[in-house]
Scaffold this motif. Structure first.
Motif, PDB file in Angstrom:
ATOM      1  N   ASN A  49       0.846  -1.192   0.000  1.00 67.37           N
ATOM      2  CA  ASN A  49       0.000   0.000   0.000  1.00 67.37           C
ATOM      3  C   ASN A  49       0.882   1.242   0.000  1.00 67.37           C
ATOM      4  N   LEU A  50       0.269   2.390  -0.181  1.00 73.94           N
ATOM      5  CA  LEU A  50       1.012   3.640  -0.314  1.00 73.94           C
ATOM      6  C   LEU A  50       1.706   4.037   0.987  1.00 73.94           C
ATOM      7  N   THR A  51       1.117   3.708   2.118  1.00 71.54           N
ATOM      8  CA  THR A  51       1.762   4.018   3.396  1.00 71.54           C
ATOM      9  C   THR A  51       3.082   3.273   3.530  1.00 71.54           C
ATOM     10  N   ASP A  78       1.077   1.330  15.874  1.00 68.67           N
ATOM     11  CA  ASP A  78       0.369   0.138  15.392  1.00 68.67           C
ATOM     12  C   ASP A  78      -0.974   0.442  14.743  1.00 68.67           C
ATOM     13  N   SER A  79      -1.214   1.685  14.365  1.00 64.29           N
ATOM     14  CA  SER A  79      -2.449   1.983  13.634  1.00 64.29           C
ATOM     15  C   SER A  79      -2.371   1.390  12.229  1.00 64.29           C
ATOM     16  N   THR A  80      -3.494   1.336  11.541  1.00 64.89           N
ATOM     17  CA  THR A  80      -3.515   0.714  10.210  1.00 64.89           C
ATOM     18  C   THR A  80      -2.844   1.614   9.172  1.00 64.89           C
ATOM     19  N   ALA A  81      -2.512   1.005   8.051  1.00 64.49           N
ATOM     20  CA  ALA A  81      -1.899   1.758   6.953  1.00 64.49           C
ATOM     21  C   ALA A  81      -2.813   2.888   6.493  1.00 64.49           C
ATOM     22  N   GLU A  82      -4.104   2.618   6.420  1.00 62.12           N
ATOM     23  CA  GLU A  82      -5.047   3.643   5.974  1.00 62.12           C
ATOM     24  C   GLU A  82      -5.133   4.787   6.983  1.00 62.12           C
ATOM     25  N   GLU A  83      -5.137   4.458   8.262  1.00 63.22           N
ATOM     26  CA  GLU A  83      -5.181   5.500   9.286  1.00 63.22           C
ATOM     27  C   GLU A  83      -3.939   6.383   9.228  1.00 63.22           C
ATOM     28  N   LYS A  84      -2.788   5.774   9.030  1.00 61.69           N
ATOM     29  CA  LYS A  84      -1.546   6.553   8.936  1.00 61.69           C
ATOM     30  C   LYS A  84      -1.578   7.470   7.717  1.00 61.69           C
ATOM     31  N   PHE A  85      -2.069   6.944   6.607  1.00 59.54           N
ATOM     32  CA  PHE A  85      -2.143   7.775   5.407  1.00 59.54           C
ATOM     33  C   PHE A  85      -3.101   8.944   5.604  1.00 59.54           C
ATOM     34  N   GLU A  86      -4.212   8.691   6.236  1.00 54.40           N
ATOM     35  CA  GLU A  86      -5.187   9.767   6.465  1.00 54.40           C
ATOM     36  C   GLU A  86      -4.595  10.857   7.356  1.00 54.40           C
ATOM     37  N   LYS A  87      -3.761  10.463   8.320  1.00 53.66           N
ATOM     38  CA  LYS A  87      -3.109  11.463   9.169  1.00 53.66           C
ATOM     39  C   LYS A  87      -2.054  12.237   8.389  1.00 53.66           C
ATOM     40  N   TRP A  88      -1.411  11.577   7.429  1.00 49.95           N
ATOM     41  CA  TRP A  88      -0.474  12.304   6.565  1.00 49.95           C
ATOM     42  C   TRP A  88      -1.232  13.299   5.687  1.00 49.95           C
ATOM     43  N   ALA A  89      -2.357  12.869   5.142  1.00 47.54           N
ATOM     44  CA  ALA A  89      -3.180  13.768   4.333  1.00 47.54           C
ATOM     45  C   ALA A  89      -3.696  14.939   5.168  1.00 47.54           C
ATOM     46  N   GLU A  90      -3.975  14.687   6.428  1.00 47.44           N
ATOM     47  CA  GLU A  90      -4.391  15.751   7.341  1.00 47.44           C
ATOM     48  C   GLU A  90      -3.259  16.755   7.571  1.00 47.44           C
ATOM     49  N   THR A  91      -2.023  16.263   7.520  1.00 45.89           N
ATOM     50  CA  THR A  91      -0.844  17.111   7.745  1.00 45.89           C
ATOM     51  C   THR A  91      -0.542  18.005   6.543  1.00 45.89           C
ATOM     52  N   ILE A  92      -0.776  17.478   5.354  1.00 46.12           N
ATOM     53  CA  ILE A  92      -0.344  18.147   4.116  1.00 46.12           C
ATOM     54  C   ILE A  92      -0.781  19.617   4.016  1.00 46.12           C
ATOM     55  N   ARG A 124      -8.809   9.085   1.138  1.00 47.83           N
ATOM     56  CA  ARG A 124      -9.171   7.677   0.930  1.00 47.83           C
ATOM     57  C   ARG A 124      -9.200   7.340  -0.554  1.00 47.83           C
ATOM     58  N   LYS A 125      -9.712   8.241  -1.366  1.00 43.60           N
ATOM     59  CA  LYS A 125      -9.770   7.993  -2.814  1.00 43.60           C
ATOM     60  C   LYS A 125      -8.359   7.850  -3.389  1.00 43.60           C
ATOM     61  N   ILE A 126      -7.469   8.758  -3.021  1.00 47.68           N
ATOM     62  CA  ILE A 126      -6.092   8.706  -3.527  1.00 47.68           C
ATOM     63  C   ILE A 126      -5.384   7.464  -3.006  1.00 47.68           C
ATOM     64  N   PHE A 127      -5.594   7.135  -1.749  1.00 42.64           N
ATOM     65  CA  PHE A 127      -4.993   5.936  -1.163  1.00 42.64           C
ATOM     66  C   PHE A 127      -5.401   4.694  -1.949  1.00 42.64           C
ATOM     67  N   CYS A 130      -3.938   4.695  -5.653  1.00 40.53           N
ATOM     68  CA  CYS A 130      -2.514   4.338  -5.692  1.00 40.53           C
ATOM     69  C   CYS A 130      -2.312   2.862  -5.359  1.00 40.53           C
ATOM     70  N   ASN A 131      -3.047   2.361  -4.375  1.00 34.25           N
ATOM     71  CA  ASN A 131      -2.909   0.954  -4.000  1.00 34.25           C
ATOM     72  C   ASN A 131      -3.260   0.018  -5.147  1.00 34.25           C
ATOM     73  N   SER A 132      -4.267   0.388  -5.930  1.00 36.99           N
ATOM     74  CA  SER A 132      -4.653  -0.467  -7.061  1.00 36.99           C
ATOM     75  C   SER A 132      -3.536  -0.550  -8.094  1.00 36.99           C
ATOM     76  N   LEU A 133      -2.762   0.520  -8.233  1.00 35.57           N
ATOM     77  CA  LEU A 133      -1.617   0.506  -9.147  1.00 35.57           C
ATOM     78  C   LEU A 133      -0.438  -0.252  -8.549  1.00 35.57           C
TER      79      LEU A 133
END
Length: 475
Positions: A49-51, A78-92, A124-127, A130-133
């Protein structure tokens, strides 16, 4: 509406656009210093995954998230990959004017074709997109490198490494050279509690019993030669400052014996040992026409709590204010006196030392290869637009920017290669602005050649990587 990062991103003038699009844009890439995990290239890993690909191990991103007050469980926890990505997106949205904002959107666009601005609303959409690719063969590590037209990658490797993965990649006939870099921290850090155990590893690799300084240096040179046989053409040293104490081999032997006897060494003995080993390593490098990289000045692992919890490279390092000039001059001079000074690249993490490094480099030129001593690319805390411009201006003012060997990623991420594009755009903008202000002639053919040399050809000539040398001879 115009994309945030369009084809003329960072290019302020028509001259800059001409230089970038006609001369720099399509050049291949030599990434001569990075920390990519070579096993991932050998196994042609696909990230889940992207994370996993983009955030794990990236202490630049970690520092930004911590600054925003995001709990550690969403960063390295130990949070999930999706949760970590969402927090990164929140940071951006809060990273305006930090290079992470530019790098993030450049990487999303170059690898995934995504031109949207990352935010919590589309995370979530971008995550998922990217994961599908990432699940497809086109997004394996080797194909990520191919996508960016990379020709050479130099990883960073311990002298005890048997280089199995580099050998595997070479046997696969992978068209991109993945070469090791000799990073002898373990050999230099005699003060470490693990030093004697580390020497046993070196003994096992070389078959040389280390009982004296002579046998120690013989074993060290055997590892240098092992790396050379596997295509290595660079060493790398991460130092607070360059050790340059006076020494004799007898002193080095006494200090080594004391360490082998598990006796405590004092600060002076540690410095003397490091000074002697650096001198001998310099000779080994020069004999093989290697380039020696000196990364000088950081304070590492300042937060002991984070170090204990997460280990090294946790993102708790900073710029140091160590004296550099006198010891660096003494070290370089000691090797130059015996005509054993290798090609050397000097990197500073403290911006106050730009002029120190640029002026030092000029002291050891003459009757040498072009640009033998380099003031290396803007590094770590300085590899943003402002830091790159200051570095380029410094080497222009005090040396010959036309001899500069260009950019590197210094990264652990397979999505970091567009930092070369970032550098090239800044470089072309700098020259283009000078042309517009009539501080340089509008001689695009000649200035375009200088741009191409800085972006690619100087590095190819300077490092003399085996396969590129072979190709050049064939042509």
């Amino acid at each position: 509406m115009k994309n945030f990062i369009d084809e003329d991103f960072l290019l302020e003038t028509e001259a800059a656009k001409t230089l970038y699009h006609q001369y720099a844009k399509h050049l291949p890439i030599i990434d001569y210093h990075c920390h990519l995990p070579v096993k991932d290239i050998a196994t042609d890993r696909n990230f889940q995954n992207l994370t996993e690909l983009w955030i794990e191990g990236d202490h630049y991103k970690w520092r930004a998230m911590r600054t925003l007050g995001i709990p550690e469980k969403y960063i390295t926890g130990d949070s999930t990959a999706e949760e970590k990505f969402e927090k990164w997106a929140e940071t951006i949205p809060y990273t305006f004017r930090n290079p992470l904002y530019h790098w993030t959107h450049l990487e999303l666009q170059r690898y995934f074709g995504i031109t949207e601005i990352l935010s919590p609303s589309n995370a979530r959409k971008i995550f998922n997109q990217c994961n599908s690719l990432l699940s497809t063969p086109a997004y394996s590590t080797r194909n990520l490198l191919r996508k960016m037209e990379v020709k050479v990658v130099c990883t960073t490797d311990d002298p005890a490494d048997d280089l199995e993965y580099h050998r595997q990649i070479a046997e696969d006939n992978f068209e991109i050279q993945i070469l090791p870099t000799f990073r002898p921290d373990g050999l230099l850090n005699i003060e470490s509690k693990e030093f004697n155990n580390y020497l046993k590893e070196i003994e096992q690799k070389t078959g040389i019993a280390i009982t004296t300084i002579q046998s120690f240096l013989k074993a060290v040179e055997a590892r240098v030669e092992h790396f050379h046989e596997h295509g290595c053409r660079l060493s790398d040293h991460g130092l607070e400052f360059t050790p340059a104490e006076d020494f004799t081999d007898e002193q080095l032997n006494d200090i080594l014996q004391k360490k082998l006897d598990n006796s405590e060494l004092n600060t002076e003995e540690v410095l003397v040992f490091k000074s002697g080993l650096m001198f001998h390593l310099g000779k080994f490098y020069a004999l093989r026409n290697w380039s020696m990289q000196l990364h000088l000045g950081p304070i590492r692992d300042t937060n002991s709590r984070m170090l204990n919890d997460l280990g090294a490279n946790a993102g708790v390092d900073s710029i140091g204010d160590f004296p550099q000039a006198k010891t660096l001059a003494k070290f370089l001079n000691s090797l130059d006196q015996i005509k054993s000074l290798p090609k050397t690249i000097l990197y500073n993490v403290n911006p106050a030392e730009n002029e120190v490094m640029a002026s030092m480099a000029g002291n050891f030129m003459g009757d040498t290869p072009k640009g033998k001593i380099q003031h290396g690319a803007a590094w770590w805390f300085l590899d943003q637009k402002d830091g790159i411009e200051k570095h380029l201006n410094t080497i222009s003012n005090m040396g010959l920017i036309s001899c500069f060997v260009g950019m590197l990623t210094d990264s652990r991420s397979f999505l970091s290669v567009p930092r070369h594009e970032y550098f090239r755009r800044i470089l072309c903008n700098l020259f283009g602005n000078d042309i517009e202000k009539q501080e340089l002639p509008a001689n695009f053919e000649w200035i375009g050649k200088i741009i191409q040399d800085i972006c690619y050809h100087n590095a190819k000539e300077y490092f003399q990587f085996p396969e590129l040398v072979k190709l050049e001879k064939q042509q």
